[in-house]
Motif scaffolding. Structure first.
Motif, PDB file in Angstrom:
ATOM      1  N   ARG A  64       0.802  -1.223   0.000  1.00  0.00           N
ATOM      2  CA  ARG A  64       0.000   0.000   0.000  1.00  0.00           C
ATOM      3  C   ARG A  64       0.835   1.273   0.000  1.00  0.00           C
ATOM      4  NH1 ARG A  64      -5.089   0.092   0.605  1.00  0.00           N
ATOM      5  NH2 ARG A  64      -5.065   2.079   1.738  1.00  0.00           N
ATOM      6  N   VAL A  65       2.113   1.172  -0.257  1.00  0.00           N
ATOM      7  CA  VAL A  65       2.933   2.374  -0.364  1.00  0.00           C
ATOM      8  C   VAL A  65       3.707   2.365  -1.672  1.00  0.00           C
ATOM      9  CG1 VAL A  65       3.171   2.630   2.138  1.00  0.00           C
ATOM     10  CG2 VAL A  65       4.892   1.365   0.859  1.00  0.00           C
ATOM     11  N   GLU A  66       3.977   3.544  -2.177  1.00  0.00           N
ATOM     12  CA  GLU A  66       4.772   3.730  -3.388  1.00  0.00           C
ATOM     13  C   GLU A  66       6.077   4.407  -3.007  1.00  0.00           C
ATOM     14  OE1 GLU A  66       4.822   6.576  -7.384  1.00  0.00           O
ATOM     15  OE2 GLU A  66       3.102   6.610  -5.996  1.00  0.00           O
ATOM     16  N   PHE A  67       7.192   3.827  -3.407  1.00  0.00           N
ATOM     17  CA  PHE A  67       8.488   4.427  -3.120  1.00  0.00           C
ATOM     18  C   PHE A  67       8.717   5.594  -4.063  1.00  0.00           C
ATOM     19  CE2 PHE A  67      13.275   4.273  -3.701  1.00  0.00           C
ATOM     20  CZ  PHE A  67      13.540   4.926  -2.512  1.00  0.00           C
ATOM     21  N   LEU A  68       8.902   6.793  -3.516  1.00  0.00           N
ATOM     22  CA  LEU A  68       9.116   7.987  -4.326  1.00  0.00           C
ATOM     23  C   LEU A  68      10.587   8.241  -4.611  1.00  0.00           C
ATOM     24  CD1 LEU A  68       6.583  10.454  -2.650  1.00  0.00           C
ATOM     25  CD2 LEU A  68       6.262   9.044  -4.698  1.00  0.00           C
ATOM     26  N   GLY A  69      11.451   7.795  -3.727  1.00  0.00           N
ATOM     27  CA  GLY A  69      12.878   8.015  -3.901  1.00  0.00           C
ATOM     28  C   GLY A  69      13.535   8.345  -2.582  1.00  0.00           C
ATOM     29  N   GLY A  70      14.843   8.503  -2.643  1.00  0.00           N
ATOM     30  CA  GLY A  70      15.578   8.769  -1.414  1.00  0.00           C
ATOM     31  C   GLY A  70      16.906   9.431  -1.686  1.00  0.00           C
ATOM     32  N   LEU A  71      17.550   9.843  -0.603  1.00  0.00           N
ATOM     33  CA  LEU A  71      18.842  10.506  -0.673  1.00  0.00           C
ATOM     34  C   LEU A  71      19.762   9.944   0.397  1.00  0.00           C
ATOM     35  CD1 LEU A  71      17.553  14.203  -0.841  1.00  0.00           C
ATOM     36  CD2 LEU A  71      18.283  12.806  -2.792  1.00  0.00           C
ATOM     37  N   VAL A  72      21.049   9.912   0.108  1.00  0.00           N
ATOM     38  CA  VAL A  72      22.079   9.671   1.117  1.00  0.00           C
ATOM     39  C   VAL A  72      22.743  11.017   1.375  1.00  0.00           C
ATOM     40  CG1 VAL A  72      24.184   8.435   1.713  1.00  0.00           C
ATOM     41  CG2 VAL A  72      22.422   7.299   0.343  1.00  0.00           C
ATOM     42  N   LEU A  73      22.609  11.517   2.597  1.00  0.00           N
ATOM     43  CA  LEU A  73      23.042  12.867   2.937  1.00  0.00           C
ATOM     44  C   LEU A  73      24.378  12.848   3.680  1.00  0.00           C
ATOM     45  CD1 LEU A  73      19.599  14.207   4.224  1.00  0.00           C
ATOM     46  CD2 LEU A  73      20.553  14.426   1.919  1.00  0.00           C
ATOM     47  N   THR A  74      25.281  13.720   3.284  1.00  0.00           N
ATOM     48  CA  THR A  74      26.576  13.845   3.954  1.00  0.00           C
ATOM     49  C   THR A  74      26.928  15.324   4.088  1.00  0.00           C
ATOM     50  OG1 THR A  74      27.772  13.664   1.846  1.00  0.00           O
ATOM     51  CG2 THR A  74      27.457  11.629   3.115  1.00  0.00           C
ATOM     52  N   SER A  75      27.758  15.632   5.073  1.00  0.00           N
ATOM     53  CA  SER A  75      28.216  17.001   5.285  1.00  0.00           C
ATOM     54  C   SER A  75      29.548  16.976   5.994  1.00  0.00           C
ATOM     55  CB  SER A  75      27.197  17.777   6.126  1.00  0.00           C
ATOM     56  OG  SER A  75      27.674  19.084   6.423  1.00  0.00           O
ATOM     57  N   ASP A  76      30.337  18.017   5.769  1.00  0.00           N
ATOM     58  CA  ASP A  76      31.605  18.141   6.479  1.00  0.00           C
ATOM     59  C   ASP A  76      31.418  18.705   7.882  1.00  0.00           C
ATOM     60  OD1 ASP A  76      33.028  17.175   4.305  1.00  0.00           O
ATOM     61  OD2 ASP A  76      33.302  19.179   3.429  1.00  0.00           O
TER      62      ASP A  76
END
Length: 341
Positions: free
Chosen positions: A58-70
């Motif tokens: 019952r869910v649709e995957f919209l997308g994702g991100l891998v987040l990084t920062s210094d």
């Protein structure tokens, strides 16, 4: 959860939340007398396009991100809130920092985190949480301009007038029954949420990650405001509660996570009927989404809900525990069969 010992191994505006741009405006423009400096940071976003699994039901995957920062203050993200318009993002780390930004989307899919900034959270009297016993902030929700934050270790819920003071808001300790002090030090308030509808609308609830020993022992939760009293949440399969958020319909979503030596990270979301959320109840419900290997998820600890023109969107974020072998993952799903905003 901030320690490696176990783990490594607004609502809608109609419900009284901030207006569509309210959170972003409050954070960006308000400068109370005790204002603090928000530090701009650069957050890089790599696409997380495929889960590597199908049949999401019952869910649709919209997308994702891998987040990084210094920035050394970015990471350990354990609580999450999204503006009703799905753009303004506010998270908190388990080292006592606010992390704010704008989620950039393209065709309804997440693409970047812009205008990111961090600021130390402030407790009673203006004391910086990163330098206090209250630094392990784990859960977040916002209702009518007030942010509610669950803290492990000290087993407290603080409220911050964020709609008035932005990230310079000072937390106030909310009264709780003495029994919460018996919770395990590193397994307490991983979830806070506000009931949006019905006779208990506006009531703040807080749920412990795992209040008692045993993989299938229910965990305890409390009404922090409203009727008062305690309830329990069913547990099974070795999953622990890591967050909760109400849908516009009034139903409650409970996010859970587990870690297996061979299977790696797993996550599950259960849906509980809103009418079941009351003092003395045992909360349980069907599984809405469950992910494990081969999905390349991480330690999913934050859950937020907002609506767009196509329906209800779930945003999840992971706590990397500030550990090199983990990552900060942001995922978005659309709940099927939900009405448009």
């Amino acid at each position: 959860m901030s320690r490696f010992s176990r783990r490594r191994v607004l609502a809608l505006a109609a419900g009284g939340a901030l207006s569509a741009a309210g959170l972003s405006v409050a954070i960006a423009r308000n400068r109370p007398p005790h204002a603090i400096d928000e530090v701009p940071i650069t957050v890089r976003a790599a696409p997380f396009e495929e889960l590597g699994v199908g049949g999401l039901g019952r869910v649709e995957f919209l997308g994702g991100l891998v987040l990084t920062s210094d920035s050394r203050d970015f990471g350990g993200l354990s609580g999450l809130f999204m503006d009703p318009d799905g753009r303004g993002l506010l998270a908190l780390s388990d080292r006592g920092y606010w992390v704010a930004g704008t989620l950039v989307t393209e065709n309804g899919r997440p693409r970047a985190l812009a205008d990111a900034r961090v600021a130390p959270m402030q407790g009673p009297g203006g004391r910086a949480l990163p330098r206090s016993r209250r630094r392990d902030t784990e859960s977040l929700t916002i209702w009518r301009g007030m942010a509610y934050v669950g803290i492990e270790g000290v087993h407290e819920v603080l409220r911050f007038p964020i709609g008035r003071d932005g990230l310079a808001a000072r937390g106030e300790v909310m009264p709780l029954p003495a029994e919460v002090k018996t919770l395990p030090e590193n397994q307490s308030f991983e979830a806070v949420a506000v009931v949006p509808l019905g006779p208990l609308a506006g009531s703040v609830i807080a749920i412990a990650e795992r209040s008692d020993p045993g993989d299938d022992t229910p965990t305890r939760g409390w009404f922090v405001t409203g009727p008062g009293g305690r309830f329990t949440v069913a547990r099974r399969g070795g999953y622990d509660v890591t967050d909760a958020a109400f849908l516009p319909s009034g139903d409650l979503l409970i996010l859970e996570r587990r870690l297996g030596w061979l299977s790696g990270w797993g996550m599950r979301i259960r849906r509980v009927e809103g009418s079941a959320v009351r003092p003395g109840a045992l909360l349980d419900g069907p599984t809405l989404l469950e992910l494990g290997s081969p999905a390349r998820i991480d330690n999913m600890e934050g859950l937020a809900v907002h609506s767009d023109a196509r329906g209800v969107v779930l945003t999840l974020i992971s706590d990397d525990n500030f550990f090199l072998l983990q990552k900060t993952v942001l995922l978005q799903f659309r709940l099927a069969g939900t009405p448009a905003a």
